[in-house]
Design a protein around this motif. Structure first.
Motif: not given
Length: 728
Positions: A431-435, A646-662
């Protein structure tokens, strides 16, 4: 107390795979044979995976007297481990016996190893005992002038070389420099690294075709299938169209399966041992401090799987990076000896320091650039669990608008004039990598980005990737379109991330595709302007031509399609849209919605991003292919829905949403499979672009993991410490 035991196992780091004994005050305490307590090196060796499947792991039970083991138990453990290590070398897992031509080194902690095994381990910077993790004051060193294979050292008595010119037995280490700011101590001893990496092992192999079963028609296996689909088959004669769509569909041929027994596991799914293009693979691995513990242990296991599934003509190099980068293993063929040496290098990985991705990629590119010989296929795998702390996010960097191009050496940029093009397939770990940086690196170099959400599936993600790399059947593919009517001209070419261009007169267009894996498909939408016809009953639109190189024969091949034509009646009934064209329109539309939603989410408007995805789902549900229950449309809808959640909240997006979409954007833009969350799971709908070779390798990985009880000792501490993703 149970949680303390699990934390103790996690804190062991590299020895997570070792079985821990029960405490003496257990009523049912039964001591296991010493051979069942395995080190990391043992776990990396597939020869042990079958044996481990038959053994019973011991579950640690908390003592009623506290978490400390009794001194008598500690002494018995020490004696047992010492006895085991004297019987079997814990690195190569073969028996140790005096007088059999192998030098034996006994360390100050009383554990013994073959000299050439432990010398290789130390050469890669490891100065602790692989069995008990004790820090050594004296370490074995093999003479730099000789690197003898096992069985070649002239040795008589245990640990005493007969010829001092062959090897130096011990080098006194200076006292360790303590760095109170670091939890892990940087290895002090490292072998010198050459300035030029031109020491790659010579290819010098037999022609790959000679390895195959004799086939009566070899040419039929090495080709591309071209199909074209106009959006409608007939259009009124007097009507003109400014945006008439034609689908160009390409499919690479399959590799004919050769039925033979796997080298190590006859019961596992068989990998095709047919003629294929050998690979030069460089793995660039993050060994920063955040990789300590379960992550590093799972990475070692995944690398062990990769090493064991490369062929004898494939070559591998290993780069480890933290605050700096180092080539741990030069580009070597994966022969039996090469595999053994590669496993030893991987086993020497130690987690410490920061994250310098740019330096790791620079070293990886240097290995590829400096090699004296080249296999037909070349690729770099980059894995990281953190953010670059030196180039992009370091002091003086623009953190509001990071320039990720600085992470990639100029020679590796797609479209550079040097002709050096090596794709980097990136893997974001946890969850901490730079997607954003990992996705940018893959896009710049022409590779894919995979999101490994759960650390336990890292081996599956690697398996899917190398399943493709080991099945390349087409290289340097260029797709050309030529208009066949003076009134027809090309408009927009929808090709995702593939470079495309249309000539100024609009009569010809090109798409640079590059490599194709066996059974891989590519779909491109070509827009053309169609004029009205005064008297003709048919209009010729365009012709497709493919030019590519065969990676085995090196020959260039040209294939042409039939001319795409449509009927031009005076009066046309209701037009029936091609479901093939409609399906691919939906795919491009979904990818565009993903990109727009990601942009909005980065601007902080998650509600707007979710609205974009919801609107796209609604539009797709009204299309012809969706109403026909097309599987691709069902998968696209499931993927868009997952992104919304995965865009339900800013926390969820930062943890997995961004990486999943990319990772989804990477997959759709290159039309190539990537790992996305649990997308390698067979129950997942989101399996777009997987080829049979990928599925075959993935099945093999999962069969090995399920058959090894030691996997549970790796995965269980990870789940038990609350790292398991919460159900969405």
């Amino acid at each position: 107390m149970g949680s303390k035991w699990r934390k103790a196992k996690l804190a062991l780091g590299l020895n997570l795979c070792a079985y821990l004994p029960r405490t003496l005050d257990d009523d049912d305490y039964v001591s296991l044979p010493s051979t069942e307590r395995l080190s990391d090196a043992a776990l990396l060796s597939p020869s042990n995976w079958e044996n481990m499947a038959a053994s019973r792991p011991m579950t640690p039970v908390p003592s009623s007297h506290g978490s400390r083991l009794s001194r008598s138990l500690s002494r018995s453990l020490s004696r047992s481990a010492s006895k085991s290590s004297k019987q079997t070398c814990s690195i190569c897992l073969t028996k140790m016996k005096q007088g059999d031509g192998h030098a034996i080194f006994t360390a100050e902690c009383s554990h013994s190893f073959h000299f050439h095994c432990i010398a290789s381990n130390v050469k890669h910077g490891n100065q602790i005992c692989p069995v008990c993790r004790a820090k050594w004051k004296e370490i074995p060193m093999q003479s730099p002038s000789l690197d003898l294979p096992p069985g070649r050292a002239a040795i008589g008595h245990v640990g005493l070389p007969q010829n001092d010119t062959l090897m130096t037995v011990v080098r006194r280490l200076p006292p360790p420099r303590r760095d109170l700011s670091r939890r892990h101590v940087v290895p002090l001893f490292q072998a010198p690294e050459p300035g030029v990496f031109n020491d790659d092992e010579s290819l010098d192999h037999l022609p790959v075709i000679a390895e195959s079963n004799n086939s009566s028609d070899n040419s039929s296996v090495r080709t591309i299938e071209i199909k074209t689909y106009p959006e409608v088959s007939a259009a009124p004669r007097l009507s003109s169209y400014d945006d008439f769509t034609i689908l160009v569909h390409l499919k690479a041929a399959a590799i004919v399966a050769a039925h033979n027994i796997s080298r190590n596991h006859a019961a596992l799914p068989q990998l095709s041992q047919n003629p294929r293009a050998p690979v030069d693979l460089v793995t660039v691995l993050d060994t920063s401090g955040s990789m300590a513990g379960t992550k590093l242990a799972l990475l070692k296991r995944a690398m062990g799987f990769v090493i064991q599934n490369l062929g004898s003509n494939d070559r591998l190099s290993v780069i480890a990076f933290s605050s700096t980068a180092r080539r741990l293993f030069p580009l070597r063929r994966m022969s039996d000896l090469g595999r053994q040496q590669a496993l030893q290098a991987v086993n020497s990985l130690v987690a410490h320091g920061g994250t310098n991705i740019a330096e790791g990629l620079r070293k990886g590119a240097k290995v590829m650039e400096d090699r004296t010989e080249k296999n037909p296929v070349a690729s770099i795998i980059l894995l990281s669990d953190g953010q670059d702390t030196y180039t992009v996010n370091g002091a003086g960097a623009n953190k509001s608008q990071p320039n990720y191009q600085l992470l990639v050496p100029l020679s590796m940029h797609s479209g550079n004039s040097t002709g050096f093009q090596i794709p980097v397939h990136t893997f974001g770990f946890g969850a901490d990598h730079d997607a954003s940086s990992m996705h940018s690196i893959s896009e710049i170099s022409g590779g894919t980005f995979s999101f490994i959400e759960t650390e336990a599936v890292i081996q599956d993600a690697f398996a899917q990737c190398i399943g493709g790399l080991l099945s390349v059947v087409v290289q340097e593919l260029q797709v050309g379109m030529e208009c066949m009517n003076p009134g027809v001209c090309l408009g927009l070419l929808k090709a995702g991330s593939y470079p495309s261009r249309v000539t100024a007169d609009g009569k010809t267009g090109f798409i640079e595709v590059g490599d194709l894996y066996a059974d891989e498909e590519r779909d491109f939408l070509v827009s053309v302007k169609v004029p009205a016809e005064s008297s003709e009953c048919e209009t010729s639109l365009l012709k497709v031509k493919c030019v590519y190189r065969d990676p085995l024969t090196k020959e260039m091949t040209t294939l042409e399609s039939d001319v795409v034509r449509i009927q031009r009646p005076e009066v046309s009934g209701q037009a029936v849209v091609s479901i093939e064209v409609d399906r691919q329109r939906n795919r491009f539309q979904a990818a565009e919605a993903m990109a727009a939603a990601r942009t909005m989410a980065e601007q902080g408007d998650l509600a707007g991003a979710v609205s974009i995805l919801e609107n796209c789902r609604r539009v797709l549900s009204e299309t012809v292919s969706a109403k026909s229950h097309d599987r691709l449309c069902i998968a696209l809808d499931a993927e868009l829905k997952e992104m919304q959640e995965r865009m339900a909240s800013r926390h969820v997006y930062e943890a997995s949403g961004r990486a999943y979409i990319l990772s989804g954007l990477s997959s759709h833009s290159w039309q190539r499979a990537t790992a996305r969350g649990d997308s390698t799971d067979g129950s997942s709908l989101i399996q777009a672009y997987q080829t049979p070779s990928m599925v075959e390798m993935l099945t093999r990985s999962q069969a090995m993991l399920l058959g090894s009880p030691s996997t549970q000792s790796l995965v269980q501490p990870f789940w038990s410490l609350g790292s398991q993703p919460k159900p969405r």
